[in-house]
Enzyme design. Sequence first.
Site, PDB file in Angstrom:
ATOM      1  NE  ARG A  12      17.832  24.139 -15.742  1.00 45.30           N
ATOM      2  CZ  ARG A  12      18.978  23.519 -15.946  1.00 45.30           C
ATOM      3  NH1 ARG A  12      20.096  23.987 -15.435  1.00 45.30           N
ATOM      4  NH2 ARG A  12      19.020  22.422 -16.693  1.00 45.30           N
ATOM      5  CG  HIS A  13      13.421  22.204 -14.087  1.00 47.93           C
ATOM      6  ND1 HIS A  13      14.384  21.247 -13.864  1.00 47.93           N
ATOM      7  CD2 HIS A  13      13.562  22.586 -15.379  1.00 47.93           C
ATOM      8  CE1 HIS A  13      15.071  21.042 -14.966  1.00 47.93           C
ATOM      9  NE2 HIS A  13      14.597  21.851 -15.909  1.00 47.93           N
ATOM     10  CB  THR A  16      15.721  15.886 -13.912  1.00 47.21           C
ATOM     11  OG1 THR A  16      16.654  16.232 -14.939  1.00 47.21           O
ATOM     12  CG2 THR A  16      14.584  16.901 -13.874  1.00 47.21           C
ATOM     13  CG  ASN A  19      18.649  19.008 -14.959  1.00 48.35           C
ATOM     14  OD1 ASN A  19      17.651  19.208 -14.270  1.00 48.35           O
ATOM     15  ND2 ASN A  19      18.713  19.397 -16.213  1.00 48.35           N
ATOM     16  CD  GLN A  25      15.890  17.054 -17.881  1.00 49.35           C
ATOM     17  OE1 GLN A  25      15.160  16.382 -17.172  1.00 49.35           O
ATOM     18  NE2 GLN A  25      16.299  18.245 -17.554  1.00 49.35           N
ATOM     19  NE  ARG A  62      12.770  19.534 -17.586  1.00 53.28           N
ATOM     20  CZ  ARG A  62      12.444  18.972 -18.736  1.00 53.28           C
ATOM     21  NH1 ARG A  62      11.776  17.830 -18.771  1.00 53.28           N
ATOM     22  NH2 ARG A  62      12.782  19.549 -19.884  1.00 53.28           N
ATOM     23  CD  GLU A  86      14.639  23.507 -21.977  1.00 50.62           C
ATOM     24  OE1 GLU A  86      14.443  24.553 -22.643  1.00 50.62           O
ATOM     25  OE2 GLU A  86      15.511  23.420 -21.099  1.00 50.62           O
ATOM     26  N   GLY A 144      16.152  25.804 -18.345  1.00 55.26           N
ATOM     27  CA  GLY A 144      17.432  26.401 -18.687  1.00 55.26           C
ATOM     28  C   GLY A 144      17.495  26.916 -20.111  1.00 55.26           C
TER      29      GLY A 144
END
Length: 182
Positions: A12-13, A16, A19, A25, A62, A86, A144
């Site tokens: 997962r990135h 941010t 997050n 997001q 991201r 996402e 996510g």
Amino acid sequence: MPLPSTPFWYLRHGETDYNAKGWSQGAIEMPLNANGQAQAEAAAPMLVGQGISAIVSSPMLRTRQTTEIVNQVLNLPVSYEADLREVVFGGMEGKPLQPWFTEWMEGRATPEGAESFAALTARAEAAMSRVLALKGPLLIVAHGGIFRAIRDLMGLTKEGLTPNGVPLFCQPTLTGWKISTP
């Protein structure tokens, strides 16, 4: 339909600002914060020597940033898969995840303008079928929400947050999928 029985790495990135605040997001383009950059830098050495043949990433900012940071160490071919982007949360983007998120995930309610969890899962299934047909094992850098759908396709719980910037090895076994960290 379950996922192809092909092992892969998932990342997962990095974090941010949304997050960090617990906000959704979705389709909002959000860069990594300083912590997210550090998470990506820390993930890279954990992936060295794991036999990864290429990176497939979501095209969102991201995930592209995370991929670029990790690939400074791995130096692998990179491709982008649009269907790994996402989930679109519609009118709930940029807002706290609770109390609506659980009902969305369970398919009981979809915010206005949002993608349903069922639609997200169908999109994730199609993307993973294409991606896992490539020579691997691959590193998939995505989100996510996508990983919740993938876990659901694996027959695992979709509950629980996927940690930012933590490599996860996803492996089919005789008794089902197993997820581990390096």
